[in-house]
Design an enzyme around this catalytic site. Sequence first.
Site, PDB file in Angstrom:
ATOM      1  N   LYS A 168       0.877  -1.167   0.000  1.00 32.19           N
ATOM      2  CA  LYS A 168       0.000   0.000   0.000  1.00 32.19           C
ATOM      3  C   LYS A 168       0.909   1.210   0.000  1.00 32.19           C
ATOM      4  CE  LYS A 168      -1.959   2.647   3.114  1.00 32.19           C
ATOM      5  NZ  LYS A 168      -1.972   3.942   2.368  1.00 32.19           N
ATOM      6  N   THR A 206       7.805   2.916  14.031  1.00 32.02           N
ATOM      7  CA  THR A 206       6.923   4.043  14.292  1.00 32.02           C
ATOM      8  C   THR A 206       7.705   5.320  14.630  1.00 32.02           C
ATOM      9  OG1 THR A 206       6.609   3.167  16.549  1.00 32.02           O
ATOM     10  CG2 THR A 206       4.976   2.555  14.907  1.00 32.02           C
ATOM     11  N   CYS A 230      12.275   9.557  10.419  1.00 35.60           N
ATOM     12  CA  CYS A 230      12.247   9.095  11.809  1.00 35.60           C
ATOM     13  C   CYS A 230      13.637   9.050  12.420  1.00 35.60           C
ATOM     14  CB  CYS A 230      11.569   7.727  11.909  1.00 35.60           C
ATOM     15  SG  CYS A 230      12.443   6.410  11.043  1.00 35.60           S
TER      16      CYS A 230
END
Length: 506
Positions: free
Chosen positions: A177, A252, A285
Amino acid sequence: MQETQKLKLFINGEFIDSASGRYMPVYNPSTGEVQAEAPCCTREEVQAAVAAARAAFPAWRDTPVMKRVQVLYRFRDLLLAHYDELTELCAREHGKNWSESAGDIAKIREPVELACGTPSLMLGESLMDTSRGYDTVLYREPLGVFVGIAPFNFPGMIPMGWMAPLCIATGNTLVIKAASRTPMTSLRCAQLWQEAGLPAGVLNVVTCSRNEAELFLTHPDVRGVCFVGTTSAGRHIYEVAAAHGKRVQAQTEAKNHALVLEDADLDHAAHSIINSAFGCAGERCMALPVVVVQETVADALVEKVTALARKLRLGPAYDRNTELGPLVTAEHRRHVTDWIEKGVQEGAKLVLDGRGATVPGYENGFYLGPTIFDYVEPGMMVGDQEIFGPVLCFKRVKTFEEGVALMNRNVFANGSSIFTSSGYYSRQFARMTDGGMVGVNVGIPVPVGIFPFSGHKDSFFGDLHVLGKDGVRFFTESKAVTTHWTHPAGGAARIDTWEGSVGGSD
């Protein structure tokens, strides 16, 4: 003004128009223009992509690994042949400057080269006579269909470097995706994979909203999910997908800190901080948004960093003289400027304000200049939460121990660095920091791909990290085969209760 391109989905080896009729804008951040529209595919199209990957799996799994990696060798050659094209595509859809976009593409090549070694990386283990007459061999085998949910900030490296090469080389199939804000690099790479000879269905690329993507987390044919994005989304994906029996690898958020001691080379530290804090406009990140500095050298370091930041050249991403490109969308720029206002409200000292920055001839681009806060105190959200923009915070401490304790109080632990000339403090820092990737006089402590990208705490959810040996293990499962052969002349011996499974038994 260029014509807006209608993008397609890549399913089962074909580029197809989505039946949804809903499209999401893909901006050129340098100009503010919509350059393309990405389809928000239907639930049925998500199902079709998974079905294509599931159908392709048996034949791809049964293709010898030596032949699978030949596709990767050819893809690498095509990647190099189209290097400048992919670099410009990345720059035009994301906003990274030219050298940063080139690095994004280089970070596809590196994992591909790692995955070309899959025949060795998948080697199992064996032992003859685990018990008398019993031999055991351990194999590593692919699992099936994986899903990669990619973020906007590295449209090349993450979907086509972190996710695709090891997954494909180990014999699995994949549905990516792509980020709806930056899908074009992934779609172009899908074409190159196809040119390299990858069979239809082994790699599929779709764009959709979170509503449609939720199907991946519960789909019975999906064996694992790779994700890079926010902590809230990563935690949700980990909880839901793991509850449905899937492997999860969720990278994350982060709020990386660097500790600068009074014995550090301040000129080196300042240049490294500029690169780490403002490279990729802070949209990574592994950016360095916080510097913890000993009070004795704080004024000098802040002055050096601010002087360098003022000299950064803002400009369109594809201008090779640009040092700081735009943010990805106007919406994200508003998000970052809201954080700057939050820092002002919290009482941090605004040393350099990047709001209102413009580039002549590109006034509609999503530009934000480098921004620096000093005297950021513990508890200020601007210094504790991920901003994902060119915003740098300085926190002042008296001692090494105070600095490490302050850093470790943060809920994120992707990376951490120390700048010092002391071997003792360097070693102590490496032992004491919570950061999963550690730099000593290195602002961005990302290791090369033979090592895992190993964030900790709320920067990662899962058991096995991306890349390195962790990556190989994530995409494979072990199978132990124990064999026993009787003598042709017969005369079977007594079989023990444990039948050779207790080592050393006769």
